[in-house]
Each structure stands twice: as C-alpha cells, then as structure tokens.
Design a protein around this motif. Structure first.
Motif, PDB file in Angstrom:
ATOM      1  N   SER A 291      -5.032  -4.345  -1.537  1.00  0.00           N
ATOM      2  CA  SER A 291      -5.162  -3.487  -0.357  1.00  0.00           C
ATOM      3  C   SER A 291      -5.029  -4.298   0.931  1.00  0.00           C
ATOM      4  CB  SER A 291      -6.516  -2.766  -0.388  1.00  0.00           C
ATOM      5  OG  SER A 291      -6.620  -1.939  -1.530  1.00  0.00           O
ATOM      6  N   VAL A 292      -5.644  -5.495   0.961  1.00  0.00           N
ATOM      7  CA  VAL A 292      -5.492  -6.362   2.128  1.00  0.00           C
ATOM      8  C   VAL A 292      -4.027  -6.771   2.303  1.00  0.00           C
ATOM      9  CG1 VAL A 292      -6.097  -8.621   3.094  1.00  0.00           C
ATOM     10  CG2 VAL A 292      -7.860  -7.202   2.043  1.00  0.00           C
ATOM     11  N   SER A 293      -3.369  -7.064   1.185  1.00  0.00           N
ATOM     12  CA  SER A 293      -1.954  -7.442   1.245  1.00  0.00           C
ATOM     13  C   SER A 293      -1.098  -6.333   1.843  1.00  0.00           C
ATOM     14  CB  SER A 293      -1.470  -7.771  -0.171  1.00  0.00           C
ATOM     15  OG  SER A 293      -0.075  -7.993  -0.184  1.00  0.00           O
ATOM     16  N   PHE A 294      -1.292  -5.112   1.371  1.00  0.00           N
ATOM     17  CA  PHE A 294      -0.497  -3.994   1.880  1.00  0.00           C
ATOM     18  C   PHE A 294      -0.841  -3.696   3.345  1.00  0.00           C
ATOM     19  CE2 PHE A 294       0.862  -3.537  -2.315  1.00  0.00           C
ATOM     20  CZ  PHE A 294       1.826  -2.546  -2.421  1.00  0.00           C
ATOM     21  N   ALA A 295      -2.122  -3.791   3.699  1.00  0.00           N
ATOM     22  CA  ALA A 295      -2.523  -3.511   5.081  1.00  0.00           C
ATOM     23  C   ALA A 295      -1.886  -4.510   6.041  1.00  0.00           C
ATOM     24  CB  ALA A 295      -4.045  -3.551   5.198  1.00  0.00           C
TER      25      ALA A 295
END
Length: 540
Positions: A452-456
């Motif tokens: 999720s951090v990667s996509f954000a």
C-alpha cells in the motif's frame, strides 16, 4: 448692509443657475448624489467659518452663502468642475460601453454569469471520468475471466492469451494517437477512443461464445480504443491548462485510472454474482456510450476565457510536421521514455499477479486475495488528491519546474523500490530464514502495508513524468506521450509473461516479481534524475 445683501443675492442666483445647469447635464440617477455633495459643502462652510449676519437681510429670507473671502466659494467652483468632468466621462461611457468597459484580462465582458466550475475544470472532470471508465473496462476481464474459464473450459494458457490481447491493441495506437491529436485536437481523438473501447466491451460476451480468438479480437479492439486516451487527454490539457495548474490537472485525469481500478474491482464481483459475467461488460459499455453523448456538449475545444491572458497556455500554431527525428535526439525525451517503461513494469506486473501472490505465497483464499488486491489501489487513490496541489504549490513558491518534476518522480521510484526489496525479503517462499528468526510466519498485514505504501508513493508520478511532456512542448505533448506510453505498454506484454516464466524456473516470488520490479524502478530513478528537464525545447 445693502451691498452685503446684494452680494448674497448674486450668489443665490449663481447657485440657482448652477443647479439648473447641472440638472440638465446630469442623468437623473446622479442628481441626488450631487445635491448631497452641495449640502455637505454648505454645512462644512457653516462649521468652519462664522457667518456674517445682517439685520437687513435675514437668513430666513436669503439662505446663507459664504462670502468670497471665506475660501469656500472656490471649493464650490472646484466641485462643480469635478462634477462636470465626471459627468462627461460618464456620458462617454454610456455612449460607448463596448470600448470603455472590459474584464480584468482585457476581454470584452458578457452578460452571462460566471460558471460555478470554470470551463477548463469541467473538461478535466469529464476526462477524469473517461479514465475511470478506461480502467474499469480493463480490470473487468481480470475478474470475469474466472467464471468465463469455468463455463467455457479454458486452460491457464488461454487465460493468459485473453489477458495479454488487450496490451497488443493498447501498444499499437499510442504513437498514432499522439500524431492525430496534434493535427485535429485531442478532444476528438479521446471521444473516438471511448467509443471504440465501449463497442469492444459490448461485443465481448457474444464473441466469447463464438471462439477464443474472437474474444481476443474484441480485447484488442478495447486496447486500441484505450490506447487513444493518454495522448489525446494530454493534448487537451496542454492547450487548456496554465502551467501553474498543470500538476493538479494531470493528477486529476490520470488519477482516474487508479479510481477505475478500485471501482472495477469493487463492482465486478457483486455484479457477476447476481447478474452473471456478461452483465459487467454490458453495464460498463453503456456507461462509456453515455459519456460519448455528454462530452461534446461541454465544447472541449474552446479555450477557458476566465484564464487571464498572461496565464493562457501557448496557442497552437498551424499544424506542422511532427519532428520525430528531433525527439530521438533529445535527452529529456529519452529520460521520460525510460521512466515510463520502468514505472509501468511495476504497475502492470503487480496488477496482474498480486491476486495469485496472495493466494499461492501467503495461502489466502480467492475472496481474501481479491479484497487485499484492492487495498493498495485504495491507498494510491487516497494519495492522489494531495499530489497536484503540493507540486503546484512548490512551483508557486519559486521552485523550478524541473526540480519539482524530479522530486515527484523520485518519490514514485525510490519509495516503491524500497518496498519491493522489503517484500522480497519478507515473503516466506523466498526468505524462510526471516520467519524462522522471528519464530512465526510473516504477518500478511505487513506485506499488504508495504504494498500500500508502494502504490501510494507511486501516485507522485502524476506530478512527475506524466506532466513532463507538456513542459517540453505543449504543441507536441500528445505525440510525446504517444511515444513514451508505447514504451510503457510493453511491460504489459513482456513483464506479465516474464513473471510467470521466472516463477516456473526459480519457484521464488522474490526473484520473479519483487526483485525485477525494484531493479527497474532504481534504473528509472537514476536515468530520470540525471537527464530529465522541464525546459521548453528548441523544437517545441
């Protein structure tokens, strides 16, 4: 005493004559204000100078008029002169309203009320909606393929063929879309693209019952239509949006892709469960056709007259030959091409393989895998509204546009690369020693949190490489995006199949999915940071 009275009577006569002259000169609407001013001057004179009274001529018979020595008569003469000048100016304005009045940006005014939403942002909103529909029609197959395979008896190879067919069409129209948008305008090309992919989506259910290759042809058709969207939308924004609003506009439009992925994943499951898999194609196709009926009503080819003239984007010149050779010699163009390829490698491979990763590597059920796949896209969608305002705010504060682009794209590369390395290390199949060291299996929530951090952080590319085409050349922005998005489409063809090939050979999710993605992102970071620029090119 008589001389004093005579003098006052002369002033009274003069005042009466002056008032009569003013009434003839002034419009009725100005009489009240002038009389108020004369009364104010008279009362001021009575307060500032003690009047000379006479027993022969009383104030009741003759109103008090200051004597010449009171220095008030001169003020009255000055007031009359100012009234005359203002009246002349007003009369001139009334006689020639078209030449005396203008808007703040020099354009003649109209009587239409200003819209609550500026014209340019209504167009941006509709294009963002088109991109939402774009990815809804892209992910519907990834969900529908499960019941379709069961009903039609497809093998895993057949599934892969159907999934990759879209990207073949998507890659074919990128460069033509940019070229045609430069010639006829991006709004017409975008309208054609939405119509094409809606027709392809509508035809999918009946063609699926005819043959596998007929269905693949419909998916190629969908890819052809969606391939027209990025370049055409970029062309519209380059002609319509001033530089200081560019990051917000690009973020809003291309952020629609992330919203479309999330909405599609949420809607497809329940729709298929209650209405059957063909219904998802028919419903999404209907929404696309409805969009094509509404978009032309907004007159997307017209400029926004509310934008001040000094902030207007460059007006497009007459169509000229696109300088393809000069594109190939430009280091900033190659920086965008490399960045687009490297960014999309991670985006497309994760989009295709995350459900399988959750199911096979983490031992989750299909239902939970679909739900967990949605979470990273929700994180990306939540980050998107902050990207544009922050980037435009830095430009407004005096940051160079080049530094803002590099900062945004650097976040979109460095952050996800770090998360991919962490996922490679923590994945049980590829790093069993970590689980042994911890004495327990790696929590699924940690993996989902990293993704999720990667996509954000990946959302910051909307203010990086996706804006850079318009920086280099507003005139050829559509053609430039066509080139770079062609490079960005190949990971959908090569990357997705490469993951499966590496997974069969290495039996390691780290080696097949996460490490190649991290490597691509680090290469993109180095190349873009070194060679990218927002400086307007000589051929622009």
């Amino acid at each position: 005493m008589q001389s004093v009275c005579s003098l006052r009577l002369q002033h009274v006569q003069f005042k009466h004559s002056a008032q009569t002259w003013r009434q003839r000169r002034l419009l009725p609407s100005r009489q009240t204000s002038l009389q108020t001013q004369a009364h104010h001057l008279s009362s001021t004179a009575s307060r500032t100078k003690t009047p000379r009274r006479s027993t022969v001529c009383s104030d009741a018979a003759v109103p008090h008029i200051p004597l010449p020595g009171d220095n008030q008569t001169g003020a009255m003469f000055a007031a009359l002169s100012q009234d005359e000048d203002s009246t002349s100016s007003s009369d001139s304005e009334d006689a020639h309203p078209s030449t005396s009045k203008s808007t703040s940006n020099g354009r003649p005014p109209d009587n239409k009320p200003e819209p609550r939403i500026p014209h340019r942002w209504r167009i941006i909103g509709m294009m963002a909606l088109a991109f939402v529909l774009c990815n809804m029609d892209k992910v519907n197959m990834s969900v529908a393929v499960i019941p379709m395979a069961e009903e039609l008896g497809w093998s895993a190879t057949d599934r892969g063929l159907v999934s990759s067919a879209f990207f073949w069409g998507y890659a074919l129209t990128q460069i033509p879309a940019g070229y045609i948008s430069t010639k006829v305008g991006g709004a017409k090309v975008l309208l054609l693209g939405v119509l094409l992919w809606s027709i392809g989506t509508l035809a999918a259910p009946p063609l699926a019952h005819i043959s596998l290759f007929a269905l693949c042809a419909s998916r190629v058709f969908v890819g052809l239509g969606e391939g027209l969207a990025p370049s055409s939308a970029t062309n519209v924004m380059a002609r319509l949006i001033p530089e200081r609003e560019r990051s917000r506009a690009v973020t809003a439009v291309f952020g629609g892709l992330d919203v479309g992925s999330a909405v599609g994943l949420v809607l497809c499951g329940p729709i298929i469960k209650h209405l059957g898999w063909p219904s998802v194609f028919y419903l999404f196709a209907f929404l696309g056709v409805l969009w094509t009926l509404l978009f032309p009503r907004l007159n997307p080819d017209e400029p926004d007259m509310l934008v001040p003239s000094e902030l207007q984007p460059d007006s497009p010149d007459a169509p000229k030959a696109v300088p393809w050779g000069l594109f190939a010699k430009s280091a900033p163009v190659w920086a965008i091409i490399t960045a687009h390829f490297c960014f999309n490698w991670g985006y497309y491979t994760l989009l295709a393989w995350l459900p399988s990763y959750f199911e096979l590597a983490l031992g989750l059920s299909v239902d939970k895998s679909s739900l967990l796949t949605l979470i990273p896209y929700i994180a990306m969608t939540a980050m998107t509204p902050f990207v544009g305002p922050v980037a435009d705010g830095l430009v407004t504060k005096g940051w160079s546009v080049t530094n803002v682009r590099k900062l945004a794209q650097g976040l979109a590369f460095a952050g996800p690369a770090s998360c991919m390395l962490a996922c490679a290390y923590l994945t049980p199949a590829g790093a069993s020693h970590t689980a042994a060291a911890l004495g327990q299996s790696v929590p699924t929530s940690v993996i989902v949190g990293l993704l999720s951090v990667s996509f954000a952080l990946g959302a910051w590319s909307r203010a990086g490489l996706y804006c850079n085409h318009q920086d280099l050349s507003p005139k050829y922005a559509g053609a430039l995006l066509g080139i770079t998005n062609t490079a960005g489409a190949f990971p959908g063809i090569l990357g997705v199949s490469a993951v499966g090939l590496l997974l069969d050979k290495t039996n390691s999710w780290a080696d097949a999915l996460f490490l190649p993605t991290a490597a691509c992102q680090l290469v993109g970071l180095v190349v873009y940071t070194t060679f990218a620029s927002s400086k307007r090119q000589d051929w622009a």
